[in-house]
Enzyme design. Structure first.
Site, mmCIF file in Angstrom:
data_model
loop_
_atom_site.group_PDB
_atom_site.id
_atom_site.type_symbol
_atom_site.label_atom_id
_atom_site.label_comp_id
_atom_site.label_asym_id
_atom_site.label_seq_id
_atom_site.Cartn_x
_atom_site.Cartn_y
_atom_site.Cartn_z
ATOM 1 N N CYS A 139 0.032 8.853 2.960
ATOM 2 C CA CYS A 139 -1.050 8.319 2.129
ATOM 3 C C CYS A 139 -2.021 9.454 1.882
ATOM 4 O O CYS A 139 -2.459 10.110 2.826
ATOM 5 C CB CYS A 139 -1.733 7.163 2.849
ATOM 6 S SG CYS A 139 -3.169 6.530 1.968
ATOM 7 N N HIS A 180 4.258 -1.901 10.105
ATOM 8 C CA HIS A 180 4.467 -0.805 9.153
ATOM 9 C C HIS A 180 4.085 0.499 9.878
ATOM 10 O O HIS A 180 2.904 0.816 10.011
ATOM 11 C CB HIS A 180 3.557 -1.082 7.941
ATOM 12 C CG HIS A 180 3.509 -0.056 6.884
ATOM 13 N ND1 HIS A 180 4.080 -0.246 5.639
ATOM 14 C CD2 HIS A 180 2.923 1.165 6.818
ATOM 15 C CE1 HIS A 180 3.845 0.802 4.865
ATOM 16 N NE2 HIS A 180 3.141 1.687 5.561
ATOM 17 N N ARG A 185 7.702 3.288 -3.106
ATOM 18 C CA ARG A 185 6.235 3.247 -3.230
ATOM 19 C C ARG A 185 5.578 4.185 -2.195
ATOM 20 O O ARG A 185 5.160 5.282 -2.532
ATOM 21 C CB ARG A 185 5.756 1.785 -3.087
ATOM 22 C CG ARG A 185 4.304 1.562 -3.479
ATOM 23 C CD ARG A 185 3.293 1.939 -2.428
ATOM 24 N NE ARG A 185 3.454 1.214 -1.162
ATOM 25 C CZ ARG A 185 2.762 1.509 -0.075
ATOM 26 N NH1 ARG A 185 1.870 2.485 -0.085
ATOM 27 N NH2 ARG A 185 2.977 0.859 1.063
ATOM 28 N N ASP A 186 5.525 3.765 -0.937
ATOM 29 C CA ASP A 186 4.878 4.584 0.095
ATOM 30 C C ASP A 186 5.578 5.937 0.193
ATOM 31 O O ASP A 186 4.941 6.991 0.326
ATOM 32 C CB ASP A 186 4.948 3.852 1.442
ATOM 33 C CG ASP A 186 3.966 4.363 2.477
ATOM 34 O OD1 ASP A 186 3.721 5.584 2.488
ATOM 35 O OD2 ASP A 186 3.463 3.572 3.278
ATOM 36 N N HIS A 200 4.003 4.479 10.474
ATOM 37 C CA HIS A 200 4.209 5.881 10.091
ATOM 38 C C HIS A 200 4.591 6.630 11.366
ATOM 39 O O HIS A 200 4.184 6.260 12.467
ATOM 40 C CB HIS A 200 2.955 6.435 9.411
ATOM 41 C CG HIS A 200 2.819 5.929 8.000
ATOM 42 N ND1 HIS A 200 3.232 6.659 6.916
ATOM 43 C CD2 HIS A 200 2.369 4.749 7.523
ATOM 44 C CE1 HIS A 200 3.031 5.948 5.817
ATOM 45 N NE2 HIS A 200 2.509 4.776 6.149
ATOM 46 N N ASN A 258 6.953 7.321 6.811
ATOM 47 C CA ASN A 258 7.206 6.065 7.517
ATOM 48 C C ASN A 258 8.403 6.267 8.425
ATOM 49 O O ASN A 258 9.188 7.197 8.246
ATOM 50 C CB ASN A 258 7.573 4.965 6.522
ATOM 51 C CG ASN A 258 6.429 4.596 5.618
ATOM 52 O OD1 ASN A 258 6.175 5.276 4.631
ATOM 53 N ND2 ASN A 258 5.725 3.549 5.948
HETATM 54 P P1 HMG Z 1 -12.481 3.099 -8.904
HETATM 55 O O1 HMG Z 1 -12.562 4.497 -9.439
HETATM 56 O O2 HMG Z 1 -13.576 2.591 -8.036
HETATM 57 O O3 HMG Z 1 -12.206 2.048 -10.083
HETATM 58 O O4 HMG Z 1 -11.111 2.978 -8.125
HETATM 59 P P2 HMG Z 1 -13.052 1.653 -11.313
HETATM 60 O O5 HMG Z 1 -12.888 0.171 -11.447
HETATM 61 O O6 HMG Z 1 -14.449 2.220 -11.247
HETATM 62 O O7 HMG Z 1 -12.263 2.369 -12.524
HETATM 63 C C1 HMG Z 1 -12.214 3.765 -12.677
HETATM 64 C C2 HMG Z 1 -11.091 4.128 -13.644
HETATM 65 O O8 HMG Z 1 -9.833 3.747 -13.105
HETATM 66 C C3 HMG Z 1 -11.188 3.407 -14.981
HETATM 67 O O9 HMG Z 1 -10.611 4.269 -15.964
HETATM 68 C C4 HMG Z 1 -10.297 2.226 -14.784
HETATM 69 O O10 HMG Z 1 -9.789 1.710 -15.995
HETATM 70 C C5 HMG Z 1 -9.184 2.814 -13.972
HETATM 71 P P3 HMG Z 1 -11.520 5.204 -16.923
HETATM 72 O O11 HMG Z 1 -12.422 4.236 -17.599
HETATM 73 O O12 HMG Z 1 -12.259 6.149 -15.997
HETATM 74 O O13 HMG Z 1 -10.513 5.872 -17.791
HETATM 75 N N1 HMG Z 1 -8.507 1.804 -13.143
HETATM 76 C C6 HMG Z 1 -7.188 1.555 -13.168
HETATM 77 N N2 HMG Z 1 -6.175 2.095 -13.871
HETATM 78 C C7 HMG Z 1 -4.946 1.577 -13.651
HETATM 79 N N3 HMG Z 1 -4.684 0.601 -12.763
HETATM 80 C C8 HMG Z 1 -5.660 0.054 -12.032
HETATM 81 C C9 HMG Z 1 -6.978 0.527 -12.230
HETATM 82 N N4 HMG Z 1 -8.158 0.202 -11.673
HETATM 83 C C10 HMG Z 1 -9.089 0.989 -12.251
HETATM 84 N N5 HMG Z 1 -5.379 -0.909 -11.159
HETATM 85 C C11 HMG Z 1 -9.241 1.734 -7.313
HETATM 86 C C12 HMG Z 1 -10.741 1.788 -7.457
HETATM 87 C C13 HMG Z 1 -8.936 0.617 -6.347
HETATM 88 C C14 HMG Z 1 -8.610 1.450 -8.658
HETATM 89 C C15 HMG Z 1 -8.728 3.091 -6.769
HETATM 90 O O14 HMG Z 1 -9.436 3.363 -5.600
HETATM 91 C C16 HMG Z 1 -7.257 3.079 -6.466
HETATM 92 O O15 HMG Z 1 -6.428 3.036 -7.359
HETATM 93 N N6 HMG Z 1 -6.893 3.136 -5.167
HETATM 94 C C17 HMG Z 1 -5.520 3.063 -4.753
HETATM 95 C C18 HMG Z 1 -5.254 4.068 -3.697
HETATM 96 C C19 HMG Z 1 -3.825 3.955 -3.220
HETATM 97 O O16 HMG Z 1 -2.919 3.570 -3.966
HETATM 98 N N7 HMG Z 1 -3.598 4.327 -1.933
HETATM 99 C C20 HMG Z 1 -2.297 4.321 -1.371
HETATM 100 C C21 HMG Z 1 -1.753 2.953 -1.104
HETATM 101 S S1 HMG Z 1 -2.372 2.219 0.389
HETATM 102 C C22 HMG Z 1 -1.334 2.846 1.629
HETATM 103 O O17 HMG Z 1 -0.565 3.732 1.388
HETATM 104 C C23 HMG Z 1 -1.367 2.200 2.983
HETATM 105 C C24 HMG Z 1 -0.166 1.296 3.228
HETATM 106 O O18 HMG Z 1 1.056 2.004 3.093
HETATM 107 C C25 HMG Z 1 -0.237 0.689 4.628
HETATM 108 C C26 HMG Z 1 -0.430 1.737 5.730
HETATM 109 O O19 HMG Z 1 0.294 2.746 5.781
HETATM 110 O O20 HMG Z 1 -1.346 1.494 6.534
HETATM 111 C C27 HMG Z 1 -0.135 0.120 2.232
HETATM 112 MG MG MG Z 2 1.925 3.273 4.559
#
Ligand code: HMG
Ligand code: MG
Length: 301
Positions: free
Chosen positions: A242, A209, A14-15, A211, A251
């Protein structure tokens, strides 16, 4: 005295992959997870049910989660940002999810497009529905040692968010040094603050966690061990990053973490040799240099 067993949460699939430009085929991801499942790891974060517009690499989430051989005794959590993600994860057969928030307003906006307050409301909806479906929920709090947009983050805010997420039903909070800026002193300060919200006062509900952007991950992990932390997230071959944390590199490598823990006579149940071979293979698949120091050193022998 703290226990001698340390749990590793492998976040490579994933990450490790989410920020890779090269989109890997789902069969490679499945092979990666299947191979990791044979190493003694008990938790392998498998994919994310996030918007594919935001994270294109995770678009094949259903194929990956449904394609892997689920080994008994191994958990395969997936990231979920909203109810849509939860519904899709449930349909695909997820048994564990992770919700993810941040200790910084700007990072929360950039990463999940909502404020911290809104994110807690979302987590509540997700967790209620997940628990009805008997799905375990882990929580992440990002930016515990600093934010790419706001700089320093406050331990009291990290503690408040963690407390809310634990109260909502997360069984564990993984504290993310998302951009790898922490040093031991900072991490110890954060962990001391977390003791106030830890039910056991011993940080049993917390994981770290790290990085490794500034090369401080192992130092921070060593300091966390001393504070009682016994769960660490890491990524095969040091993959990771990210897209909403510019400059964030991988990481801590699972290989490097295992070498440290085993050297300290701690038990993990994970086979370092097998992990090194997988790290070598996946680095080649990604046309990347292996970012594990231990992997590189032992492969050269
Ligand atoms: P948004 O654009 O505000 O969402 O995104 P929305 O509800 O307005 O929807 C927009 C479009 O996205 C729509 O499609 C939805 O259907 C679709 P359209 O009508 O335009 O065709 N949609 C989805 N599609 C599939 N699966 C879903 C989904 N939700 C909406 N779940 C949202 C808001 C949260 C979805 C977006 O910001 C997002 O996906 N963010 C995720 C970002 C991410 O994955 N970041 C990396 C992970 S976090 C990380 O790495 C940190 C960590 O490792 C810890 C650390 O290191 O500190 C965990
Ligand atoms: Mg991370």
């Amino acid at each position: 005295k703290f226990c001698d067993f340390v749990k590793i949460v492998e976040v490579g699939p994933r990450d490790g992959l989410q920020n890779e430009k090269k989109i890997l085929g789902h069969s490679i991801k499945i092979e990666l997870i299947n191979r990791l499942s044979m190493t003694g790891l008990k938790t392998i974060e498998t994919t994310s049910f996030v918007s594919p517009k935001w994270i294109p690499q995770m678009e094949d989430n259903v194929k990956v989660l449904q394609g892997i051989d689920k080994k008994s005794g191994v958990d395969y959590p997936v990231l979920v940002p909203n109810l849509k993600g939860l519904d899709n994860a449930i349909k695909a057969g997820a048994k564990e999810i992770a919700v993810f928030g941040a200790a910084s307003e700007s990072f929360s906006q950039k990463n999940i497009n909502c404020s911290i307050g809104e994110s807690i409301k979302r987590f509540k909806e997700i967790i209620i529905k997940a628990r009805e479906a008997k799905i375990k929920v882990r929580g992440y709090v990002s930016c515990i040692a600093g934010c790419p947009y706001e700089g320093d983050t406050k331990p009291s805010i990290i503690a408040n968010i963690s407390a809310s997420m634990l109260e909502l039903g997360c069984y564990e909070i993984s504290l993310g040094d998302t951009i790898g800026v922490g040093t031991p002193k900072k991490i110890i300060t954060v962990l001391n603050e977390m003791k106030n919200v830890s039910v056991s006062r011993k940080l049993q509900e917390f994981a770290i966690h790290c990085h490794n952007t500034y090369g401080q991950a192992l130092a921070n992990i060593y300091a966390s061990l001393d504070c009682g932390i016994r769960v660490f997230d890491s990524s095969i071959a040091g993959l990771g990053g990210c897209p909403y944390a510019a400059g964030a590199s991988g990481n801590v490598a699972t290989e490097d973490l295992l070498y440290l823990l085993h050297g300290e006579s701690l038990t993990t149940g994970v086979d370092l040799k097998k992990i090194i071979d997988i790290g070598d293979w996946i680095s080649k698949e990604l046309n990347k240099e292996n970012q594990s120091k231990v992997g590189v050193a032992l492969l050269a022998k």
